[in-house]
Design a protein around this motif. Structure first.
Motif, PDB file in Angstrom:
ATOM      1  N   ASP A  41    -103.059 -10.126  19.951  1.00  0.00           N
ATOM      2  CA  ASP A  41    -103.720 -11.363  19.516  1.00  0.00           C
ATOM      3  C   ASP A  41    -102.866 -12.577  19.878  1.00  0.00           C
ATOM      4  OD1 ASP A  41    -105.993 -10.463  17.205  1.00  0.00           O
ATOM      5  OD2 ASP A  41    -104.355  -9.060  17.547  1.00  0.00           O
ATOM      6  N   ILE A  42    -101.566 -12.473  19.612  1.00  0.00           N
ATOM      7  CA  ILE A  42    -100.660 -13.609  19.811  1.00  0.00           C
ATOM      8  C   ILE A  42    -100.618 -14.049  21.269  1.00  0.00           C
ATOM      9  CG2 ILE A  42     -98.240 -14.346  19.683  1.00  0.00           C
ATOM     10  CD1 ILE A  42     -99.669 -14.226  16.991  1.00  0.00           C
ATOM     11  N   LEU A  95     -94.450 -17.986  25.450  1.00  0.00           N
ATOM     12  CA  LEU A  95     -95.036 -17.726  24.140  1.00  0.00           C
ATOM     13  C   LEU A  95     -93.980 -17.446  23.077  1.00  0.00           C
ATOM     14  CD1 LEU A  95     -97.965 -15.362  25.218  1.00  0.00           C
ATOM     15  CD2 LEU A  95     -98.098 -17.808  24.692  1.00  0.00           C
ATOM     16  N   ARG A  96     -92.740 -17.636  23.406  1.00  0.00           N
ATOM     17  CA  ARG A  96     -91.660 -17.264  22.496  1.00  0.00           C
ATOM     18  C   ARG A  96     -91.798 -17.947  21.138  1.00  0.00           C
ATOM     19  NH1 ARG A  96     -85.249 -18.526  22.727  1.00  0.00           N
ATOM     20  NH2 ARG A  96     -84.515 -16.673  21.621  1.00  0.00           N
ATOM     21  N   GLY A 137    -104.825 -19.788  23.001  1.00  0.00           N
ATOM     22  CA  GLY A 137    -105.461 -20.440  21.865  1.00  0.00           C
ATOM     23  C   GLY A 137    -105.319 -19.725  20.543  1.00  0.00           C
ATOM     24  N   SER A 138    -104.627 -18.599  20.522  1.00  0.00           N
ATOM     25  CA  SER A 138    -104.475 -17.873  19.255  1.00  0.00           C
ATOM     26  C   SER A 138    -103.550 -18.633  18.309  1.00  0.00           C
ATOM     27  CB  SER A 138    -103.928 -16.472  19.506  1.00  0.00           C
ATOM     28  OG  SER A 138    -102.635 -16.524  20.084  1.00  0.00           O
ATOM     29  N   ASP A 139    -103.773 -18.448  17.020  1.00  0.00           N
ATOM     30  CA  ASP A 139    -103.010 -19.133  15.982  1.00  0.00           C
ATOM     31  C   ASP A 139    -102.188 -18.094  15.210  1.00  0.00           C
ATOM     32  OD1 ASP A 139    -102.017 -20.515  13.827  1.00  0.00           O
ATOM     33  OD2 ASP A 139    -103.956 -21.238  13.105  1.00  0.00           O
TER      34      ASP A 139
END
Length: 269
Positions: free
Chosen positions: A101-102, A147-148, A106-108
């Protein structure tokens, strides 16, 4: 009294002899992608960890299920695997979910964490102990390096959730040995057999088991690599792994489509 979550090397859950059954739930990481066995089926850290647990109880008395399926999102894991784990009601469940998901645009991480917590609450009321797993530090992963921050935010949430529900934490962010490229498969997204082995050893330490080796043992030195060699490897990796991965995302296809759990029942090892 419920113990506060602790990823120290002396954690002991139910007394070592109290873990007679274990179910692993999650995605490709827990299924074992990147760690093929002699028959071609994936092994992975959870299978290796189960062997370490089985060594602590009488022969043939330990039972193990691996419900993980590659590509699964958190809601799919909660819908498909959590009810099965509750029905099996093992002494120990490892719960690693949310990573897929991460990494989606746009994932939160706050929203993913809220859904993760609801699943933890559901599990802790039905099984013996729930061990939760943090994300890896992605600073050295080409596709995921940017994305870290999101991974770190989600990891902080997971640790806070563990504190609230008394869950031991398998902290992969702090496992420095998996920062070495030899800990990763050629696709750079899944662990190699040695990487999976080191995670299994770390899981044993989290529960207070005497691990047969140190998961953070330094790797042997590598010969230096030239710029051209690195660039050639990157181009080959992008062609062989990155392009197909992006293609699946664009088509809405998962690597886990039509894949079933490799060990859906609690069976003796």
């Amino acid at each position: 009294m419920v113990a506060v979550a602790d990823d120290s090397r002396t954690k002991n859950v139910n007394g070592i002899g109290g873990i007679g059954s274990y179910a692993a739930i999650g995605d490709s990481f827990t299924e074992g992608v990147g760690d093929p066995g002699p028959d071609g089926a994936y092994v992975g850290w959870a299978d290796r960890f189960a062997v370490l647990l089985a060594d602590r109880v009488p022969e043939h008395s330990f039972r193990y299920a691996n419900l993980a399926v590659r590509g699964r999102l958190l809601d799919q894991i909660v819908a498909e695997q959590v009810p099965r784990a509750k029905a099996l009601a093992p002494d120990l469940v490892s719960f690693c979910a949310g990573g897929n998901d991460i990494i989606r645009p746009g994932s939160d991480p706050d929203d993913v964490a809220e859904r993760f917590e609801r699943a933890v609450a559901e599990l802790t009321g039905a099984v013996g102990t729930v061990m939760v797993t943090t994300g890896f530090d992605t600073r050295g992963v080409p596709v995921l390096r940017h994305l870290r921050g999101k991974v770190a935010t989600y990891t902080a949430h997971v640790r806070a959730i563990a504190d609230r529900y008394g869950c031991p934490v398998l902290d992969l962010w702090s496992l420095r040995s998996v920062q070495d490229r030899r800990a990763w498969d050629d696709d750079r997204l899944h662990l190699s057999p040695e990487g999976h082995t080191r995670v299994a050893l770390r899981a044993a330490q989290v529960l207070g088991l005497p691990a047969p080796a140190d998961p953070d043992q330094p790797w042997p030195p590598l010969p230096p690599r030239g710029t051209l060699e690195v660039r050639r490897d990157d181009v080959q990796w992008a062609r062989e792994y990155l392009a197909p991965w992006i293609g699946r995302r664009l088509r809405g296809v998962s690597s886990g489509d039509d894949i079933e759990a490799k060990r859906p029942d609690l069976l003796p090892l």
